[in-house]
Design an enzyme around this catalytic site. Structure first.
Site, PDB file in Angstrom:
ATOM      1  N   LYS A   1       4.368  -0.267  -9.145  1.00 21.99           N
ATOM      2  CA  LYS A   1       3.173  -0.436  -8.316  1.00 21.99           C
ATOM      3  C   LYS A   1       3.562  -0.354  -6.848  1.00 21.99           C
ATOM      4  CE  LYS A   1       0.951  -4.464  -7.660  1.00 21.99           C
ATOM      5  NZ  LYS A   1       0.587  -4.587  -6.240  1.00 21.99           N
TER       6      LYS A   1
ATOM      7  N   ASP B   1      -1.722   0.907  -5.534  1.00 20.83           N
ATOM      8  CA  ASP B   1      -2.562  -0.286  -5.393  1.00 20.83           C
ATOM      9  C   ASP B   1      -3.013  -0.430  -3.939  1.00 20.83           C
ATOM     10  OD1 ASP B   1      -3.726  -2.817  -5.672  1.00 20.83           O
ATOM     11  OD2 ASP B   1      -1.810  -3.864  -5.656  1.00 20.83           O
ATOM     12  N   LEU B   2      -3.945   0.439  -3.523  1.00 15.61           N
ATOM     13  CA  LEU B   2      -4.420   0.379  -2.129  1.00 15.61           C
ATOM     14  C   LEU B   2      -5.834  -0.176  -2.046  1.00 15.61           C
ATOM     15  CD1 LEU B   2      -2.849   3.677  -0.700  1.00 15.61           C
ATOM     16  CD2 LEU B   2      -1.965   1.335  -0.619  1.00 15.61           C
ATOM     17  N   LYS B   3      -6.431  -0.514  -3.171  1.00 16.69           N
ATOM     18  CA  LYS B   3      -7.731  -1.214  -3.218  1.00 16.69           C
ATOM     19  C   LYS B   3      -8.730  -0.628  -2.219  1.00 16.69           C
ATOM     20  CE  LYS B   3      -5.736  -5.650  -4.703  1.00 16.69           C
ATOM     21  NZ  LYS B   3      -4.284  -5.404  -4.556  1.00 16.69           N
TER      22      LYS B   3
ATOM     23  N   HIS C   1     -11.936   0.429  -0.275  1.00 14.89           N
ATOM     24  CA  HIS C   1     -13.225  -0.250  -0.111  1.00 14.89           C
ATOM     25  C   HIS C   1     -13.854   0.279   1.170  1.00 14.89           C
ATOM     26  CE1 HIS C   1     -15.485  -4.405  -0.205  1.00 14.89           C
ATOM     27  NE2 HIS C   1     -16.297  -3.371  -0.264  1.00 14.89           N
ATOM     28  N   ASP C   2     -14.754   1.261   1.043  1.00 17.59           N
ATOM     29  CA  ASP C   2     -15.321   1.911   2.226  1.00 17.59           C
ATOM     30  C   ASP C   2     -16.600   2.621   1.793  1.00 17.59           C
ATOM     31  OD1 ASP C   2     -15.511   3.210   4.804  1.00 17.59           O
ATOM     32  OD2 ASP C   2     -13.335   3.011   4.994  1.00 17.59           O
TER      33      ASP C   2
ATOM     34  N   THR D   1     -15.783   8.305   2.174  1.00 18.06           N
ATOM     35  CA  THR D   1     -14.410   7.991   2.591  1.00 18.06           C
ATOM     36  C   THR D   1     -13.548   7.611   1.382  1.00 18.06           C
ATOM     37  OG1 THR D   1     -15.258   7.269   4.713  1.00 18.06           O
ATOM     38  CG2 THR D   1     -13.052   6.521   4.142  1.00 18.06           C
TER      39      THR D   1
ATOM     40  N   THR E   1      -7.634 -12.603  -7.110  1.00 16.24           N
ATOM     41  CA  THR E   1      -7.143 -13.842  -7.732  1.00 16.24           C
ATOM     42  C   THR E   1      -6.937 -14.955  -6.707  1.00 16.24           C
ATOM     43  OG1 THR E   1      -5.016 -12.701  -7.735  1.00 16.24           O
ATOM     44  CG2 THR E   1      -6.075 -12.977  -9.841  1.00 16.24           C
TER      45      THR E   1
ATOM     46  N   ARG F   1       3.737 -14.647 -15.553  1.00 17.58           N
ATOM     47  CA  ARG F   1       4.911 -15.477 -15.298  1.00 17.58           C
ATOM     48  C   ARG F   1       5.566 -15.859 -16.621  1.00 17.58           C
ATOM     49  NH1 ARG F   1       4.338 -13.640 -11.171  1.00 17.58           N
ATOM     50  NH2 ARG F   1       4.089 -14.537  -9.113  1.00 17.58           N
TER      51      ARG F   1
ATOM     52  N   GLY G   1       5.762  -8.886 -10.296  1.00 17.39           N
ATOM     53  CA  GLY G   1       6.514  -8.713  -9.062  1.00 17.39           C
ATOM     54  C   GLY G   1       7.705  -9.631  -9.029  1.00 17.39           C
ATOM     55  N   ARG G   2       7.539 -10.758  -8.328  1.00 15.71           N
ATOM     56  CA  ARG G   2       8.669 -11.634  -8.029  1.00 15.71           C
ATOM     57  C   ARG G   2       9.496 -12.129  -9.218  1.00 15.71           C
ATOM     58  NH1 ARG G   2       4.780 -14.862  -4.228  1.00 15.71           N
ATOM     59  NH2 ARG G   2       3.434 -13.982  -5.849  1.00 15.71           N
TER      60      ARG G   2
END
Ligand code: C5P
Length: 242
Positions: A37, A64-66, A68-69, A73, A128, A190, A219-220
């Site tokens: 990602k 993952d650039l989400k 919203h416009d 666009t 989230t 997790r 991720g982490r």
């Protein structure tokens, strides 16, 4: 049809500031992880080179650039992401149905025009990081987080999107309401015993898969582990058992 092999269903978040850092992690997990990602931090820092870096090593990309416009666009952004041959991308469902339809149509059209596979277009429903109090007091939405997430996922499905980014606790309701074909991508994963960090609503990999997630974003628990390869392998094993 979503991937079935755990290796292709685990998406590791490259939440880092440079291509060099991303490259180091890609090298450590080469052959173990198949999908990555790329979010706003790495993309803002490095642009399409980050996508190329992953693809050159045979990896698939969730961009993952989400978006919203306004519809025009967002359609343009989706067109460019499709041209980059990403596996999946996302847009905010709260942009409304005209924007969602424009995104879905742009992906179909661009895939035909550039002769590439159409990316999966996913809807971001309720972040989230938002809770019920914030939804009600700040955004004036009188629903529960889960109720609003389900409402927005239905809106996205009606507009022609392929799936949603859904928190572990929302998976069952969304799967039941939207059916087997709806693609569910779940962050907030997790492994038992690991740090939740800033994620409030978490689940183990086994629980997320059993609840009906198609893809897990981690991720982490992998990127910050002393041994990322061992951490990823343990998560893949848990997914395979579930
Ligand atoms: O490090 P961690 O496993 O918490 O990373 C989860 C990733 O999923 C992050 O890149 C985060 O931005 C992303 N994400 C999320 N919740 C969403 C959508 C994306 O945690 N609703």
């Amino acid at each position: 049809m979503p991937a079935r092999n755990p290796k292709d269903r685990l998406i590791v978040a490259l939440d880092m500031e440079s291509l060099a850092q991303a490259e180091a992690l890609l090298d450590r997990l080469q052959g173990v992880v198949g999908a990555w990602k790329i979010g706003s931090q790495l993309f803002t820092a490095s642009g399409p080179m980050a996508v190329e870096l992953v693809q050159k090593r045979g990896g698939a990309v969730f961009l993952d650039l989400k978006f919203h416009d306004i519809p025009n666009t967002v359609a343009g952004a989706v067109r460019e992401a499709t041209r980059m041959r990403v596996l999946m991308l996302n847009v905010h469902a709260s942009g409304g149905s005209a924007m969602l339809r424009a995104a879905a149509e742009a992906a179909r059209q661009a895939a035909r025009e550039f002769n590439v596979a159409k990316p999966l277009c996913l809807a971001v429903t309720v972040l989230t990081s938002l809770d019920r109090a914030c939804l009600q007091r700040e955004l004036n939405v009188p629903l529960s987080v889960e109720g609003h997430a389900l409402h927005l996922a239905k809106l996205a499905k009606d507009a022609g999107l392929d799936g949603s980014v859904s928190a572990p606790q929302e998976i069952r309701a969304i799967r039941n309401a939207l059916g087997r074909e709806w693609v569910i991508v779940t962050p907030g994963v997790r492994p038992a015993g690991s740090e939740a960090g800033d994620q409030a609503r978490v689940a183990t990999p086994e629980a997320a898969i059993r609840a009906g997630a198609d893809y897990l974003v981690v991720g982490r628990p992998i990127t910050a582990a002393p041994d990322p390869k061992a951490a990823a392998t343990a998560i893949l094993e848990a997914m395979a058992k579930a």
